[in-house]
Design an enzyme around this catalytic site. Structure first.
Site, PDB file in Angstrom:
ATOM      1  N   LYS A 110       0.694   5.110   6.713  1.00 23.60           N
ATOM      2  CA  LYS A 110      -0.269   5.940   6.003  1.00 23.60           C
ATOM      3  C   LYS A 110       0.429   7.281   5.902  1.00 23.60           C
ATOM      4  O   LYS A 110       1.236   7.790   6.858  1.00 23.60           O
ATOM      5  CB  LYS A 110      -1.435   5.934   6.710  1.00 23.60           C
ATOM      6  CG  LYS A 110      -2.269   4.460   6.545  1.00 23.60           C
ATOM      7  CD  LYS A 110      -2.743   4.293   5.242  1.00 23.60           C
ATOM      8  CE  LYS A 110      -3.597   3.020   5.249  1.00 23.60           C
ATOM      9  NZ  LYS A 110      -3.059   1.682   5.719  1.00 23.60           N
TER      10      LYS A 110
ATOM     11  N   SER B 183       0.874  -1.270  -0.089  1.00 24.06           N
ATOM     12  CA  SER B 183       0.038   0.054  -0.069  1.00 24.06           C
ATOM     13  C   SER B 183       0.914   1.293  -0.151  1.00 24.06           C
ATOM     14  O   SER B 183       0.363   2.296  -0.043  1.00 24.06           O
ATOM     15  CB  SER B 183      -0.971   0.127   1.253  1.00 24.06           C
ATOM     16  OG  SER B 183      -0.273   0.318   2.223  1.00 24.06           O
TER      17      SER B 183
END
Lengths: 204, 204
Positions: free
Chosen positions: A159, A119
């Site tokens: 993130k 990701s």
DNA sequence: TAATATAGGAAACATTTGTTCTCTTTGCAA
DNA sequence: TTGCAAAGAGAACAAATGTTTCCTATATTA
């Protein structure tokens, strides 16, 4: 709990000796270095230093003491799954120690997380990489943070952080994944563990 | 001038003890650690280690020795521009020492190069990354190697290596760049320095 | 003034510790 | 087998080293 001038001189000499020779000095070697002639004079000071906690002595052993001076850690703890309710750096969360001086990444108290999945591929971070994190509670917009979402998982994830007027957003660095967006009271579920300050890719 | 298994065990234990306790072990403490019962048995090994240069002893002093040369180095040399005609690891080529145990990358004698440019971006290697290299003269097809092309530059570059029937090819991991292809006698200009075994991205 | 704390000295003492000696065991090669 | 080398056990010894005891001197404080 102060320390007298003489005691500091003695402690400093012990450090100098240990750094130069590679092993701790004996009482009579300290005497010679400070111009004393009797080991009996010195032992009183050494005992005081022990009482005050500057010196660790091993009773019965000769030429065996630890000089306590907070040595900078020479390794970075690798954090695995996080047990509920424990601080991140708790012993039970540590999976391994990486033999890397954290100063290389400009921090003294860093920890590391193993990256799972792709990701963050657009930030050149791969599956299996070790993410080096500096602990902090908050973050600037646009920085990469390690976060854990309460009730969602027991593992931290990387993130890109973004705080808006009424929401907190966690963006992956891969268009194939959707961002996580938290509104209002849900925002409290996002716990920032720290900021990404480095990457290690071992055994490629 | 080799070192026997037993001697290596003893040296390793001395390092373990010193790291753990903060001062060197006595002969009898080493015995206890290794399961021996007689200090007389041990001293022969210790003398051999001294003769071979792995141990510095201070005659007449008790519990006083320097441990020379850790069994494995605790740092990785960072190689900068390469002076013509010198071996890669020559002192003059070393730009810095990275405080990282090379065993983390599975090698004992690794070195590191600073990556310049984005020609390896598709392999998740960025400008500024430190590439950890294990020295070797040849390479398998498809692996990432550090190479230097004779007469072209004084700095090593990372490329994906491919050997064909009549040529040697160095491919970037970025479609914006062209591969370098060497035919016939030009192939000798390609000098492989080693294989990429890890990446460090400091101070992100 | 006397009392007290700090600093240092000299000598005797006990333990640790390196050292030396002899003996045994095991594995390997001539 | 015989010989040799490496590894280890055990005991005895000497030097280094921590420890204790008793002393003196100086400065500070009640």
């Amino acid at each position: 709990m102060g320390i007298t001038n003489r005691q500091k001189e003695i402690l400093d000499y012990m450090w100098t000796f240990q750094d130069r020779e590679g092993f701790p000095p004996s009482l009579r070697e300290i005497c010679k270095g400070l111009g004393l002639t009797s080991a009996g004079s010195l032992i009183k000071h050494v005992r005081t230093l022990e009482d005050k906690g500057f010196l660790g002595r091993m009773p019965g052993k000769k030429r065996a003491w630890r000089l306590r001076r907070r040595p900078a850690p020479l390794s970075i703890p690798l954090i695995g799954a996080i047990a509920a309710g424990t601080p991140i750096l708790a012993e039970e969360n540590r999976e391994d120690e990486l033999p890397v001086d954290p100063k290389l990444f400009g921090a003294a108290d860093a920890f590391a997380l193993r990256v799972k999945g792709d990701s963050m591929i657009d930030a050149q971070i791969r599956d299996g990489d070790l993410a080096v994190i500096r602990p902090q509670q908050d973050a600037e917009n646009g920085t990469v943070v390690a976060v854990i979402v309460e009730g969602l998982q027991h593992e931290a994830t990387l993130k890109i952080f973004r705080r808006r007027d009424e929401s907190v957003e966690l963006h992956p660095a891969n268009p194939a994944y959707e961002p996580l967006i938290f509104h209002q009271e849900d925002r409290a579920k996002v716990k920032i563990l720290g900021r990404l300050i480095g990457v290690i890719r071992p055994k490629l």
